[in-house]
Design an enzyme around this catalytic site. Sequence first.
Site, PDB file in Angstrom:
ATOM      1  N   ARG A   1       0.811  -1.218   0.000  1.00 52.45           N
ATOM      2  CA  ARG A   1       0.000   0.000   0.000  1.00 52.45           C
ATOM      3  C   ARG A   1       0.851   1.279   0.000  1.00 52.45           C
ATOM      4  NH1 ARG A   1      -5.156   0.853   3.878  1.00 52.45           N
ATOM      5  NH2 ARG A   1      -5.272   3.119   3.790  1.00 52.45           N
TER       6      ARG A   1
ATOM      7  N   TYR B   1       6.809 -22.871  14.604  1.00 56.44           N
ATOM      8  CA  TYR B   1       7.785 -21.823  14.277  1.00 56.44           C
ATOM      9  C   TYR B   1       8.374 -22.061  12.890  1.00 56.44           C
ATOM     10  CZ  TYR B   1      11.936 -18.805  15.097  1.00 56.44           C
ATOM     11  OH  TYR B   1      12.923 -17.841  15.026  1.00 56.44           O
TER      12      TYR B   1
END
Length: 313
Positions: free
Chosen positions: A106, A145
């Site tokens: 963005r 993880y």
Amino acid sequence: MRKRILVTGGAGFIGSHLCEKLLANGHEVFCLDNYFTGQKDNLLHLINNPYFELIRHDVTMPFYIEADEIYNLACPASPVHYQHNGIKTIKTSVMGAINMLGLAKRVKAKVLQASTSEVYGNPTTHPHPESYWGNVNPVGSRACYDEGKRCAEALFVNYHKQNNVKIKILRIFNTYGPRMHPNDGRVVSNFIVQALQNKNITIYGDGSHTRSFCYVDDVVNGMVDFMNTDDSITGPVNIGSPSDFPIIELAKKIIEITNSKSEFTFLSLPEDDPATRNPDISLIKKTISWQPKTSLEEGLTNTINYFKKTLKL
Ligand code: NAD
Ligand code: UDP
């Protein structure tokens, strides 16, 4: 030029050193953290700097800010902490990556992912080059993880290909130094705290597992230099010390430097604990002329002095 830089996980061990370095380089730093494993104490010395802002936020929720660069470090890194709530660890890695990549898209920011040697799992090569695809147990206790970080890498690569987002993927190997949390559970902090208190040193397994340890200042310098490379360079790139040695040798070194009376206690090895970790650093050497500068003795001494001071030992 003063850049506006967002550091997620900035209140943690590596993140706090990174915020400090970026401010020293003359930039404006926004530190985003939910304080799961990080702490404000790591940043107290920066709080009065007008170019530093602390933001309490969880990276799993969307976040909007105008920034030129984003360093995405938010994620517990110690096996004890990331296994405490595995679902949250996966959400942090995956949704955190989506939110930061969406933000980068963005506002047209460059975004660096703090990836990990854990993407290699229990490696079958030694040392491990970036071209090695890894050997990860997808259903083991470290998977939250390892697979979270692997998925984050895939997201980074796809946002780059589909949306032209400027990405940098850095695979960080075991890093140590001041501001590790004393109860973090990782080997360097555990051994130093135990040695300073003359308590038994907890060796998991027989101590023959190897790791390579890199001092935090060297890693942070490499992170910043890698972020500043040409946009065509995306990684993944390994960063870490190329000299690995058995965990029991680390314990002996720490006992020697602290002049401790500690003895060893041998405990069972955690599930899927990788037998070895050793980065092939030829790519980062070639890309940014990086190699570790701090000797293990010097780095351990700094870290020991830090724990002596903070724990008043
Ligand atoms: P750390 O636990 O000290 O720091 C992680 C920070 O992220 C903490 O401040 C924590 O509060 C914050 N955090 C966690 N979940 C969050 C969330 N959902 N939203 C916002 N903040 C959140 O760990 P570290 O050693 O500083 O590691 C930093 C990064 O580097 C991590 O992404 C880790 O995976 C990566 N890494 C570290 C090492 C190492 O040896 N230290 C090795 C490989 C990769
Ligand atoms: N380890 C150990 N004693 C401890 C903590 C860790 O022997 O008190 C070992 C652990 O089993 C692993 C290595 O030290 O082989 C590094 O563990 P750490 O949790 O620091 O990080 P990892 O590299 O496994 O993510």
